[in-house]
Design a protein around this motif. Structure first.
Motif, PDB file in Angstrom:
ATOM      1  N   GLU A 104      47.440  31.581  35.458  1.00 43.98           N
ATOM      2  CA  GLU A 104      48.812  31.332  35.940  1.00 43.98           C
ATOM      3  C   GLU A 104      48.836  30.656  37.302  1.00 43.98           C
ATOM      4  OE1 GLU A 104      50.600  35.274  35.872  1.00 43.98           O
ATOM      5  OE2 GLU A 104      51.264  34.959  33.821  1.00 43.98           O
ATOM      6  N   MET A 105      47.793  29.891  37.616  1.00 40.47           N
ATOM      7  CA  MET A 105      47.721  29.234  38.924  1.00 40.47           C
ATOM      8  C   MET A 105      47.896  27.724  38.768  1.00 40.47           C
ATOM      9  SD  MET A 105      47.009  31.597  41.194  1.00 40.47           S
ATOM     10  CE  MET A 105      46.774  33.350  40.963  1.00 40.47           C
ATOM     11  N   LEU A 146      33.803  33.586  38.212  1.00 43.79           N
ATOM     12  CA  LEU A 146      33.943  34.800  39.016  1.00 43.79           C
ATOM     13  C   LEU A 146      33.885  36.034  38.111  1.00 43.79           C
ATOM     14  CD1 LEU A 146      37.003  33.697  41.222  1.00 43.79           C
ATOM     15  CD2 LEU A 146      34.577  33.525  41.829  1.00 43.79           C
ATOM     16  N   GLU A 179      35.043  41.427  40.294  1.00 46.66           N
ATOM     17  CA  GLU A 179      35.280  41.665  41.723  1.00 46.66           C
ATOM     18  C   GLU A 179      35.466  40.358  42.479  1.00 46.66           C
ATOM     19  OE1 GLU A 179      32.634  44.729  43.460  1.00 46.66           O
ATOM     20  OE2 GLU A 179      31.972  44.983  41.394  1.00 46.66           O
ATOM     21  N   GLY A 180      35.620  39.273  41.747  1.00 44.14           N
ATOM     22  CA  GLY A 180      35.834  37.978  42.383  1.00 44.14           C
ATOM     23  C   GLY A 180      34.567  37.398  42.990  1.00 44.14           C
ATOM     24  N   ARG A 181      33.415  37.913  42.591  1.00 44.99           N
ATOM     25  CA  ARG A 181      32.148  37.374  43.116  1.00 44.99           C
ATOM     26  C   ARG A 181      31.714  36.174  42.289  1.00 44.99           C
ATOM     27  NH1 ARG A 181      29.320  43.163  43.152  1.00 44.99           N
ATOM     28  NH2 ARG A 181      29.611  42.695  40.958  1.00 44.99           N
ATOM     29  N   SER A 216      37.135  35.472  35.520  1.00 47.20           N
ATOM     30  CA  SER A 216      38.046  34.672  36.324  1.00 47.20           C
ATOM     31  C   SER A 216      37.287  33.425  36.748  1.00 47.20           C
ATOM     32  CB  SER A 216      38.486  35.501  37.534  1.00 47.20           C
ATOM     33  OG  SER A 216      39.366  34.768  38.350  1.00 47.20           O
ATOM     34  N   PHE A 217      38.002  32.498  37.356  1.00 44.13           N
ATOM     35  CA  PHE A 217      37.307  31.311  37.847  1.00 44.13           C
ATOM     36  C   PHE A 217      38.105  30.688  38.969  1.00 44.13           C
ATOM     37  CE2 PHE A 217      40.054  27.955  36.186  1.00 44.13           C
ATOM     38  CZ  PHE A 217      40.746  28.609  35.185  1.00 44.13           C
ATOM     39  N   ARG A 218      37.424  29.813  39.684  1.00 49.34           N
ATOM     40  CA  ARG A 218      38.085  29.102  40.768  1.00 49.34           C
ATOM     41  C   ARG A 218      37.837  27.618  40.544  1.00 49.34           C
ATOM     42  NH1 ARG A 218      36.813  32.156  45.602  1.00 49.34           N
ATOM     43  NH2 ARG A 218      34.677  31.585  45.181  1.00 49.34           N
ATOM     44  N   PRO A 262      43.203  29.394  45.344  1.00 45.39           N
ATOM     45  CA  PRO A 262      42.836  30.458  46.274  1.00 45.39           C
ATOM     46  C   PRO A 262      41.381  30.893  46.124  1.00 45.39           C
ATOM     47  CG  PRO A 262      44.431  31.234  44.639  1.00 45.39           C
ATOM     48  CD  PRO A 262      44.353  29.768  44.509  1.00 45.39           C
ATOM     49  N   ARG A 276      41.581  41.713  42.249  1.00 47.75           N
ATOM     50  CA  ARG A 276      40.157  41.814  42.544  1.00 47.75           C
ATOM     51  C   ARG A 276      39.410  40.626  41.940  1.00 47.75           C
ATOM     52  NH1 ARG A 276      37.613  46.090  44.380  1.00 47.75           N
ATOM     53  NH2 ARG A 276      36.270  44.363  44.998  1.00 47.75           N
ATOM     54  N   ARG A 277      39.779  40.222  40.731  1.00 52.69           N
ATOM     55  CA  ARG A 277      39.132  39.078  40.086  1.00 52.69           C
ATOM     56  C   ARG A 277      39.305  37.803  40.898  1.00 52.69           C
ATOM     57  NH1 ARG A 277      41.489  41.084  35.088  1.00 52.69           N
ATOM     58  NH2 ARG A 277      43.093  39.489  35.099  1.00 52.69           N
TER      59      ARG A 277
END
Ligand SMILES: Cc1cc2nc3c(=O)[nH]c(=O)nc-3n(C[C@H](O)[C@H](O)[C@H](O)COP(=O)(O)OP(=O)(O)OC[C@H]3O[C@@H](n4cnc5c(N)ncnc54)[C@H](O)[C@@H]3O)c2cc1C
Lengths: 164, 363
Positions: free
Chosen positions: A101-102, A115, A118-120, A156-158, A164, B197-198
């Motif tokens: 949703e970004m 990711l 924990e967003g690592r 997740s991914f960036r 962000p 957190r993700r």
């Protein structure tokens, strides 16, 4: 512990992971929904009867993995963004489908940073498909090509720039 | 004098649902709200609502507001006054409404108060610096007016509101430095916490803001750990470079109007503060006055719609216009009981057990 960190424990994840026998057959949904909260859109979203009817609206979803086709309608319907599609059938990689949703909207072929819960950062992956199903209020279903061994970790991914 | 059978104060999910239910029974209804668009809290909620699919869960709050407002428009028996504030209600059943700079007297046979809830503030040095916002203000700036509140935000409070606003900030391209929470546990739903957190946002439980620093505005925040007695532990301070501190530390029901009317009130911490004593039909100790939504106790959108509908039908029944009231009542109550059944409904159940009383009028 989930309620103090926001990150589910290994045992919790094991309990909701689709069995290996089912995963080897094709894409399937994994529901990372552990808390009894009043919420039922996933049941209504599933067109295959794979999410059992909620007797109590606070029930956590119970999934019949044999009925699940991995279509992803539940992924975009879930207000908690807690459902993921796993596809381990390709021979040299795995595919994970995530709700997104970004902005900006990722493009197929784009490289992304993978990711975990924990967003690592786990490494690099590639966007393989972006779809906007008619249900789900605009939430995108993004599929990522990832290394096979990361299928239980990438959640997740960036994008390389601008998110962000 | 303007005359209406039913006046509803507040056009959030509760007030809109009350007006729709009453008009369905043929009751002439006036709904007044001080906002410019109907929806109350919903107009700021860009996320998909959890809750019951029957009450539009899975739909974004802003879209639920449009759905309800659309139904209202199609309902010829409802008149809607926007940017109108109810100032007081008097013995002779007159509601005083400020609209376009003028006071209007509205005579009504029944009244539903659905004024929602207001945010709490928090005491710490520097809390008066520009850049210290309530979560509602951050949402209004960002989601209603499209203005970023800042570049880097510290969120105080890991209830659903703190978690959701954090996520909306990320969507707007604002960085969230951390979410701090005084309790040992995350109060909001785990799925909302996991979502953050993700995206690499830390959530620090047993932590609170100690102080805000800055000259003209917030430039930095000091956070520290707190012990079981909620006292800060020296030596555990962490500094965050932020230009916004967003407080999401709870809501209290907006009940000024009910107090002024003289409805019997009770302080119920589980429901967020002072709430009116009422019976199972949302009828207060003043027999023509009903209450609905967060004003009756802080809950959620789904329950606001249901208590609103219940209050609307009850007001219609009070006016002798809802012959099928018992069935409609039972239906709303069943859905409410289901929503409040789980562990997350425990507090609300405890609160309701002391405030729903036969002391209030019977319709
Ligand atoms: C960040 C956030 C996220 C949320 N997410 C969810 C969710 O996912 N699912 C869910 O179910 N719920 C959610 N909620 C809760 C939900 O939004 C509220 O419970 C619901 O809006 C309450 O409805 P209401 O009609 O009682 O009050 P409100 O929506 O607050 O409406 C009250 C209205 O009354 C007006 N008013 C007040 N006083 C007067 C007066 N004197 N004269 C005229 N008008 C007046 C106000 O301006 C307002 O428009 C969320 C809330 C927040 C803040």
């Amino acid at each position: 512990m989930l309620k103090s960190t926001g990150v589910p424990e290994r045992e919790q994840l094991d309990a909701v992971t689709p069995p290996a026998s089912r995963r080897s057959k094709g894409p399937v949904a994994m529901f990372e929904c552990f808390e009894r909260i009043p919420c039922d859109p996933c049941y209504h979203a599933c067109k295959h009867g794979a999410v059992k009817e909620f007797l109590d609206i606070c029930d956590v979803p119970e999934v019949d993995f044999e009925r699940c086709t991995g279509c992803g309608l539940c992924v975009v319907a879930c207000p908690g963004l807690a459902i993921f599609i796993l596809d381990e059938t390709p021979s040299d990689h795995a595919v994970v489908g995530l709700p997104y949703e970004m902005l900006p909207v990722p493009e197929p072929g784009q490289e992304v940073t993978l990711l975990d819960r924990e967003g690592r950062e786990l490494g690099k992956g590639e966007v393989s498909q972006v779809s906007r199903p008619r249900v789900g209020s605009g939430t995108l279903l993004v599929k990522l090509k990832i290394p096979k061994e990361m299928v239980q970790d990438v959640r997740s991914f960036r994008l390389e720039r601008g998110t962000p | 004098m303007f005359r209406t059978e039913l006046a509803v104060v507040g056009a959030g999910p509760a007030g809109l649902s009350a007006a729709l239910a009453a008009s369905e029974c043929g009751v002439d209804t006036l709904i007044v709200d001080n906002g410019s668009t109907p929806g109350g809290q919903l107009v700021k909620q860009t996320h998909k609502f959890f809750g019951s699919k029957a009450e539009h869960a899975g739909t974004r709050g802003i879209h639920i507001a449009r759905l309800l407002a659309g139904e209202l428009q199609r309902s010829p028996q409802v008149e809607y006054w926007s940017e109108s504030t109810a100032l007081g209600y008097y013995e002779d059943q007159v509601l005083l409404v400020e609209r376009e700079g003028r006071a209007h007297a509205v005579h009504c046979d029944a009244l539903v108060v659905a004024t929602g809830a207001a945010e709490r503030h928090m005491v710490f040095p520097g809390n008066d610096l520009p850049g210290v916002y309530g979560a509602g203000a951050v949402q209004t700036l960002m989601n209603v007016h499209g203005v970023k509140p800042g570049e880097r935000v510290l969120i105080v409070g890991a209830g659903n509101i703190g978690l959701i606003v954090s996520y909306q900030l990320l969507q707007a391209g604002v960085r969230v430095a951390a979410v701090v929470e005084a309790s040992r546990y995350i109060g909001g739903y785990a799925v909302h916490a996991s979502k953050l957190r993700r995206l690499s946002v830390p959530i620090l439980t047993s932590h609170t803001v100690k102080e805000a620093h800055g000259h003209e505005q917030v430039e930095r925040a000091t956070v520290w750990q707190i012990d079981e007695t909620f006292t800060g532990v020296p030596g555990t301070e962490i500094e965050f470079e932020v230009d916004v501190i967003c407080l999401a530390v709870g809501l209290s029901p907006v009940t000024d109007l009910l107090c002024q009317i003289g409805c019997k009130m009770k302080y119920v911490p589980e429901l967020g503060g002072y709430v009116p004593i009422r019976n199972e039909n949302m009828q207060t100790t003043r027999s023509e006055v009903f209450v609905a939504g967060d004003a009756s106790g802080v809950e959620e959108g789904s329950s606001a719609m249901l208590t609103g509908r219940l209050a609307g039908y009850a007001a219609a029944a009070y006016l002798g216009k809802c012959p099928d009231f018992q069935n409609k009542r039972a239906e709303c109550q069943r859905a409410l009981d289901a929503l409040r059944a789980g562990p997350s409904g425990q507090k609300v159940r405890a609160g309701l057990s002391v405030v729903v009383s036969m002391e209030a009028g019977t319709c």
